[in-house]
Design an enzyme around this catalytic site. Structure first.
Site, PDB file in Angstrom:
ATOM      1  N   LYS A 135       0.061  32.293   4.419  1.00  0.00           N
ATOM      2  CA  LYS A 135      -1.318  32.278   3.914  1.00  0.00           C
ATOM      3  C   LYS A 135      -1.324  32.000   2.417  1.00  0.00           C
ATOM      4  CE  LYS A 135      -5.767  33.527   4.714  1.00  0.00           C
ATOM      5  NZ  LYS A 135      -6.069  34.780   4.042  1.00  0.00           N
TER       6      LYS A 135
ATOM      7  N   HIS B  19      -5.578  38.639  10.960  1.00  0.00           N
ATOM      8  CA  HIS B  19      -5.660  38.113   9.609  1.00  0.00           C
ATOM      9  C   HIS B  19      -5.168  39.115   8.566  1.00  0.00           C
ATOM     10  CE1 HIS B  19      -7.725  37.122   5.803  1.00  0.00           C
ATOM     11  NE2 HIS B  19      -7.704  35.862   6.221  1.00  0.00           N
ATOM     12  N   ASP B  20      -4.072  38.773   7.893  1.00  0.00           N
ATOM     13  CA  ASP B  20      -3.591  39.498   6.700  1.00  0.00           C
ATOM     14  C   ASP B  20      -3.392  40.997   6.907  1.00  0.00           C
ATOM     15  OD1 ASP B  20      -3.766  37.044   5.513  1.00  0.00           O
ATOM     16  OD2 ASP B  20      -5.125  37.643   3.915  1.00  0.00           O
TER      17      ASP B  20
END
Length: 296
Positions: free
Chosen positions: A123, A36-37
């Site tokens: 995202k 994630h990110d």
């Protein structure tokens, strides 16, 4: 507005984990790994030579490597640079304009960059589910578990775990493969997930859980192949030579069918005729390796 300068802190260990309310276990046949990110923009807020960043990157790298070896899908999220104000919307009020369209900040950090077969989701919001194909990907692949790593624990990672719960997807927040604004916020995210929507777990615990699949596989190495064939022939593995014709030492059609079926169960679709026409361990291992390469 914008990201704060984040102080260094010690990555939590197993002893720091809260008690989980549920007893879910990671299953290699049901799980997807979410990174994630992990963009340079978000990591630049830290002193990247100090804890928790070296541990974060190293642990994600280890987990990804093992997931790839076991055929567990790997999914990334990454925010785009120079977002249209209409797309960024309320995020601007809290975090400013976000990333510039510059590879040095938008890229996933080195050593854990996506492979060609990995899914990279654009995202747009805190949740990795919002305006992405994550849920449809889980459904299409027949998976209902999400192993969550990355930054930031109390924002995107936590909200993604919460939304996974809303979608009947079991989430596992890997305590030593996430990072946050502070150790307090890191622990807040762990506590919330453990008591409200998922499971908190360490890298070691995830690896142990998915290793079970590795242990169950017969044909991940030449030795594993030889051991299984020796078992079928009721012989010692040391007695079987790589170039030996297995039909000459007792491998009949029934045992050959067993090998073919067990290969198929492990995702290696080498047909019966191919095995029968090339009845040596060396030939079979070459066929297995070639099939695995073509499937990647």
């Amino acid at each position: 507005m914008g990201l704060p300068t984040i102080p260094s802190y010690q990555m939590p260990s197993k002893e720091d984990l809260p008690d989980n309310c549920v007893s879910w276990e990671v299953d290699a046949d049901r799980a997807v790994l979410l990174i994630h990110d992990m963009q340079q923009y978000f990591l630049n807020a830290y002193d990247q030579k100090q804890s928790p960043i070296p541990e974060l990157v190293n642990n994600i790298e280890k987990l990804k490597e093992q997931c790839k070896a076991l055929g567990i899908p790997v999914v990334y999220t990454a925010q785009p640079g120079d977002q249209d104000p209409k797309d960024r919307a309320l995020l601007t009020d809290f975090w400013g304009g976000g990333l510039t369209d510059d590879e040095s900040v938008t890229k996933i950090t080195d050593t854990i960059t996506p492979d060609e077969e990995d899914l990279v989701l654009t995202k747009w919001r805190y949740s990795a589910f919002k305006r992405t194909s994550l849920q449809s990907f889980l459904e299409a692949t027949g998976r209902d578990q999400l192993v969550i790593t990355g930054v930031y624990a109390h924002i995107g990672c936590l909200v993604t775990a919460t939304e996974a719960f809303m979608e009947d997807v079991q989430s596992f927040l890997v305590a030593d493969a996430i990072a946050d604004f502070s150790v307090e916020k890191h622990h807040m995210a762990l506590n919330y997930v453990a008591t409200r929507c998922g499971v908190t777990i360490t890298l070691e615990q995830v690896l142990q859980a998915i290793q079970q699949k590795q242990d169950d596989l017969q044909f991940t190495s030449f030795e594993g192949l030889r051991n299984r064939v020796a078992e079928l022939l009721d012989q010692s593995p040391d007695e079987l030579k790589g170039q030996e014709n297995l039909l000459d030492v007792g491998l009949d059609s029934i045992r050959l069918m067993s090998v073919r079926e067990e290969l198929r169960q492990e995702g290696i679709d080498v047909d019966f005729v191919t095995l029968a026409e090339n009845p040596t361990l060396n030939d079979w291992w070459t066929k297995i390796i070639n099939y695995q390469k073509q499937s990647v």
